[in-house]
Design a protein around this motif. Structure first.
Motif, PDB file in Angstrom:
ATOM      1  N   VAL A   1       0.828  -1.219   0.000  1.00 33.89           N
ATOM      2  CA  VAL A   1       0.000   0.000   0.000  1.00 33.89           C
ATOM      3  C   VAL A   1       0.859   1.265   0.000  1.00 33.89           C
ATOM      4  O   VAL A   1       0.607   2.208  -0.752  1.00 33.89           O
ATOM      5  CB  VAL A   1      -0.957   0.001   1.225  1.00 33.89           C
ATOM      6  CG1 VAL A   1      -1.734   1.311   1.315  1.00 33.89           C
ATOM      7  CG2 VAL A   1      -1.909  -1.189   1.139  1.00 33.89           C
ATOM      8  N   GLY A   2       1.898   1.250   0.822  1.00 31.34           N
ATOM      9  CA  GLY A   2       2.710   2.458   0.969  1.00 31.34           C
ATOM     10  C   GLY A   2       3.649   2.729  -0.180  1.00 31.34           C
ATOM     11  O   GLY A   2       4.182   3.846  -0.300  1.00 31.34           O
ATOM     12  N   ILE A   3       3.885   1.753  -1.041  1.00 30.63           N
ATOM     13  CA  ILE A   3       4.887   1.954  -2.096  1.00 30.63           C
ATOM     14  C   ILE A   3       4.294   1.845  -3.507  1.00 30.63           C
ATOM     15  O   ILE A   3       5.026   1.793  -4.476  1.00 30.63           O
ATOM     16  CB  ILE A   3       6.067   0.953  -1.954  1.00 30.63           C
ATOM     17  CG1 ILE A   3       5.570  -0.482  -1.958  1.00 30.63           C
ATOM     18  CG2 ILE A   3       6.869   1.233  -0.688  1.00 30.63           C
ATOM     19  CD1 ILE A   3       6.694  -1.509  -2.037  1.00 30.63           C
ATOM     20  N   THR A   4       2.956   1.789  -3.579  1.00 33.83           N
ATOM     21  CA  THR A   4       2.332   1.817  -4.903  1.00 33.83           C
ATOM     22  C   THR A   4       1.296   2.942  -4.907  1.00 33.83           C
ATOM     23  O   THR A   4       0.893   3.426  -3.848  1.00 33.83           O
ATOM     24  CB  THR A   4       1.635   0.474  -5.234  1.00 33.83           C
ATOM     25  OG1 THR A   4       0.836   0.088  -4.118  1.00 33.83           O
ATOM     26  CG2 THR A   4       2.636  -0.618  -5.532  1.00 33.83           C
ATOM     27  N   GLU A   5       0.871   3.341  -6.094  1.00 27.52           N
ATOM     28  CA  GLU A   5      -0.075   4.461  -6.133  1.00 27.52           C
ATOM     29  C   GLU A   5      -1.363   4.076  -5.418  1.00 27.52           C
ATOM     30  O   GLU A   5      -1.797   2.924  -5.477  1.00 27.52           O
ATOM     31  CB  GLU A   5      -0.359   4.868  -7.587  1.00 27.52           C
ATOM     32  CG  GLU A   5      -1.296   3.915  -8.311  1.00 27.52           C
ATOM     33  CD  GLU A   5      -1.592   4.383  -9.744  1.00 27.52           C
ATOM     34  OE1 GLU A   5      -2.318   5.372  -9.879  1.00 27.52           O
ATOM     35  OE2 GLU A   5      -1.084   3.747 -10.686  1.00 27.52           O
ATOM     36  N   SER A   6      -1.935   5.032  -4.747  1.00 27.34           N
ATOM     37  CA  SER A   6      -3.062   4.692  -3.892  1.00 27.34           C
ATOM     38  C   SER A   6      -4.317   4.444  -4.717  1.00 27.34           C
ATOM     39  O   SER A   6      -4.686   5.215  -5.592  1.00 27.34           O
ATOM     40  CB  SER A   6      -3.287   5.782  -2.839  1.00 27.34           C
ATOM     41  OG  SER A   6      -3.889   6.904  -3.425  1.00 27.34           O
ATOM     42  N   VAL A   7      -4.933   3.308  -4.446  1.00 28.01           N
ATOM     43  CA  VAL A   7      -6.197   2.952  -5.080  1.00 28.01           C
ATOM     44  C   VAL A   7      -7.153   2.550  -3.962  1.00 28.01           C
ATOM     45  O   VAL A   7      -6.721   2.269  -2.846  1.00 28.01           O
ATOM     46  CB  VAL A   7      -6.036   1.756  -6.048  1.00 28.01           C
ATOM     47  CG1 VAL A   7      -5.261   2.164  -7.279  1.00 28.01           C
ATOM     48  CG2 VAL A   7      -5.380   0.575  -5.352  1.00 28.01           C
ATOM     49  N   LYS A   8      -8.431   2.502  -4.282  1.00 26.65           N
ATOM     50  CA  LYS A   8      -9.394   2.061  -3.270  1.00 26.65           C
ATOM     51  C   LYS A   8      -9.449   0.533  -3.301  1.00 26.65           C
ATOM     52  O   LYS A   8      -9.758  -0.057  -4.331  1.00 26.65           O
ATOM     53  CB  LYS A   8     -10.768   2.676  -3.574  1.00 26.65           C
ATOM     54  CG  LYS A   8     -11.834   2.216  -2.604  1.00 26.65           C
ATOM     55  CD  LYS A   8     -12.751   3.356  -2.175  1.00 26.65           C
ATOM     56  CE  LYS A   8     -13.860   2.865  -1.249  1.00 26.65           C
ATOM     57  NZ  LYS A   8     -13.442   1.864  -0.243  1.00 26.65           N
ATOM     58  N   HIS A   9      -9.136  -0.100  -2.187  1.00 19.98           N
ATOM     59  CA  HIS A   9      -9.136  -1.561  -2.143  1.00 19.98           C
ATOM     60  C   HIS A   9     -10.513  -2.069  -1.723  1.00 19.98           C
ATOM     61  O   HIS A   9     -11.110  -1.529  -0.794  1.00 19.98           O
ATOM     62  CB  HIS A   9      -8.071  -2.054  -1.174  1.00 19.98           C
ATOM     63  CG  HIS A   9      -6.683  -1.744  -1.625  1.00 19.98           C
ATOM     64  ND1 HIS A   9      -6.027  -2.477  -2.592  1.00 19.98           N
ATOM     65  CD2 HIS A   9      -5.836  -0.750  -1.274  1.00 19.98           C
ATOM     66  CE1 HIS A   9      -4.838  -1.969  -2.805  1.00 19.98           C
ATOM     67  NE2 HIS A   9      -4.674  -0.910  -2.031  1.00 19.98           N
ATOM     68  N   PRO A  10     -11.003  -3.106  -2.379  1.00 13.18           N
ATOM     69  CA  PRO A  10     -12.304  -3.677  -1.997  1.00 13.18           C
ATOM     70  C   PRO A  10     -12.285  -4.152  -0.536  1.00 13.18           C
ATOM     71  O   PRO A  10     -11.243  -4.632  -0.047  1.00 13.18           O
ATOM     72  CB  PRO A  10     -12.459  -4.874  -2.935  1.00 13.18           C
ATOM     73  CG  PRO A  10     -11.511  -4.643  -4.051  1.00 13.18           C
ATOM     74  CD  PRO A  10     -10.399  -3.796  -3.514  1.00 13.18           C
ATOM     75  N   THR A  11     -13.415  -4.029   0.108  1.00 17.52           N
ATOM     76  CA  THR A  11     -13.545  -4.418   1.518  1.00 17.52           C
ATOM     77  C   THR A  11     -13.065  -5.844   1.763  1.00 17.52           C
ATOM     78  O   THR A  11     -12.347  -6.114   2.726  1.00 17.52           O
ATOM     79  CB  THR A  11     -15.030  -4.308   1.937  1.00 17.52           C
ATOM     80  OG1 THR A  11     -15.416  -2.950   1.752  1.00 17.52           O
ATOM     81  CG2 THR A  11     -15.233  -4.678   3.385  1.00 17.52           C
ATOM     82  N   GLU A  12     -13.447  -6.757   0.872  1.00 16.70           N
ATOM     83  CA  GLU A  12     -13.078  -8.161   1.117  1.00 16.70           C
ATOM     84  C   GLU A  12     -11.561  -8.358   1.025  1.00 16.70           C
ATOM     85  O   GLU A  12     -10.999  -9.205   1.716  1.00 16.70           O
ATOM     86  CB  GLU A  12     -13.818  -9.114   0.172  1.00 16.70           C
ATOM     87  CG  GLU A  12     -13.567  -8.917  -1.309  1.00 16.70           C
ATOM     88  CD  GLU A  12     -14.587  -7.972  -1.950  1.00 16.70           C
ATOM     89  OE1 GLU A  12     -15.107  -7.079  -1.251  1.00 16.70           O
ATOM     90  OE2 GLU A  12     -14.843  -8.135  -3.167  1.00 16.70           O
ATOM     91  N   ASP A  13     -10.884  -7.551   0.193  1.00 15.30           N
ATOM     92  CA  ASP A  13      -9.428  -7.657   0.100  1.00 15.30           C
ATOM     93  C   ASP A  13      -8.764  -7.171   1.392  1.00 15.30           C
ATOM     94  O   ASP A  13      -7.796  -7.779   1.869  1.00 15.30           O
ATOM     95  CB  ASP A  13      -8.899  -6.835  -1.083  1.00 15.30           C
ATOM     96  CG  ASP A  13      -9.267  -7.455  -2.430  1.00 15.30           C
ATOM     97  OD1 ASP A  13      -9.962  -8.479  -2.429  1.00 15.30           O
ATOM     98  OD2 ASP A  13      -8.841  -6.920  -3.477  1.00 15.30           O
ATOM     99  N   ILE A  14      -9.282  -6.088   1.940  1.00 21.15           N
ATOM    100  CA  ILE A  14      -8.717  -5.552   3.189  1.00 21.15           C
ATOM    101  C   ILE A  14      -8.888  -6.580   4.309  1.00 21.15           C
ATOM    102  O   ILE A  14      -7.948  -6.885   5.053  1.00 21.15           O
ATOM    103  CB  ILE A  14      -9.400  -4.223   3.581  1.00 21.15           C
ATOM    104  CG1 ILE A  14      -9.112  -3.164   2.510  1.00 21.15           C
ATOM    105  CG2 ILE A  14      -8.918  -3.743   4.960  1.00 21.15           C
ATOM    106  CD1 ILE A  14      -9.899  -1.875   2.685  1.00 21.15           C
ATOM    107  N   ILE A  15     -10.072  -7.159   4.402  1.00 20.63           N
ATOM    108  CA  ILE A  15     -10.329  -8.113   5.486  1.00 20.63           C
ATOM    109  C   ILE A  15      -9.515  -9.397   5.303  1.00 20.63           C
ATOM    110  O   ILE A  15      -8.970  -9.948   6.265  1.00 20.63           O
ATOM    111  CB  ILE A  15     -11.844  -8.400   5.613  1.00 20.63           C
ATOM    112  CG1 ILE A  15     -12.541  -7.121   6.118  1.00 20.63           C
ATOM    113  CG2 ILE A  15     -12.109  -9.570   6.542  1.00 20.63           C
ATOM    114  CD1 ILE A  15     -14.017  -7.250   6.358  1.00 20.63           C
TER     115      ILE A  15
END
Ligand code: ATP
Ligand code: MG
Length: 270
Positions: A183-197
């Motif tokens: 997350v910190g070293i690539t351009e910021s995108v919105k990650h789907p909820t299921e991916d975060i969990i």
């Protein structure tokens, strides 16, 4: 009749044997101990109650005058229960690690008839719920569990092979180099909820497995038995743990009714 109760940080587990000597298991949220009391009242044939777990005192405030109470220390109860459940499934290990993933995580070394708590971590089932809630707003455990199984960690976790691009990796390239590290070293995108969990669950599973393996190596134990309700109906977490344990050359063991080890131990202690 006798029952065993394990009043844990999150869940209160109850175990007893029916008329066919089969284990019957049931669960209550630990923030509703009155429900446990009512359940006991509705089972008037109960005479003896074995109790264990960190919320024992709170439970006894509610039920103590009711029946004959038998207290056993949590780790003793858990290991007694694990031994019973392992035996029931035909396992016999000279030495093994027992990792109990409850609200927090406790790691034990078991050898023949002895056991010792070797360590633990605050990363556990409570972390899974807490971090998922803070990052996605979802607080319901079953929803968290479901979403985790549909998620993908690829765009959030940084793997060793992602760092060593085009080179030989010094360690297995599929190991996580940094949980959430992409997350910190690539351009910021919105990650789907299921991916975060799914990634939160990956973090929790990998921290617990890494620590368990370090103790297993110190104690020269091949098998790691993973227990605790955090693993109940959670194939995704079990898979994270099993794969990581195997990658690191140890053998993961999962047994039925593992979430009830403490309650079974409290029952056997009567
Ligand atoms: P501890 O042993 O640390 O005191 P505990 O005994 O309450 O805690 P367990 O019951 O083994 O711990 O596991 C609790 C975890 O199981 C929760 O943190 C959550 O991740 C998961 N869990 C499974 N089912 C549920 C449920 N119905 N509601 C809430 N959490 C659940
Ligand atoms: Mg517990």
């Amino acid at each position: 009749k006798a029952i065993g109760i394990d009043a844990g940080g999150t869940l209160t587990k109850v175990a007893y044997l029916d008329e066919h000597n089969e284990l019957v298991l049931t669960t209550f949220p630990s923030n509703d101990l009155l429900a446990v009391k009512n359940w006991i009242i509705n089972h008037p044939d109960i005479e003896d109650i074995g109790v264990t777990g960190g919320r024992t005192e709170q439970l006894l405030d509610v039920i103590k005058t009711m029946k004959s109470i038998h207290y056993i220390v949590e780790f003793e109860a858990t290991l007694k229960g694990v031994r019973f459940l392992l035996h029931k499934e035909g396992y016999l290990f000279e030495r093994s690690m027992i990792t109990n993933i409850g609200t927090g995580t406790s790691i034990h070394y078991m050898e023949d008839n002895t056991h010792v708590r070797v360590g633990g971590t605050g990363v556990g089932g409570g972390t899974l719920i807490g971090l998922s809630a803070l990052t996605t707003g979802i607080t319901d455990y079953n929803e968290i569990r479901n979403l985790a199984s549909m998620g993908n960690r690829e765009s959030i976790d940084l793997l060793v092979k992602d760092i060593y691009q085009g080179m030989d990796t010094p360690i297995d390239g599929h190991l996580t180099a940094s949980n959430f590290g992409k997350v910190g070293i690539t351009e910021s995108v919105k990650h789907p909820t299921e991916d975060i969990i799914a990634t939160v669950q990956g973090l929790v599973g990998e921290v617990i497995t890494t620590l368990s393996i370090q103790y297993a190596e110190e104690k020269n134990a091949q098998h790691i038995v993973y227990i605790g309700s955090t693993l109940s109906n959670n194939d995704h977490l079990a898979r994270v743990i099993a794969n990581y344990t195997r990658t690191k050359k140890h053998t993961p063991i999962f047994i039925n009714d593992h979430g009830f080890s403490g309650a079974v131990g409290a029952l056997l202690n009567i």
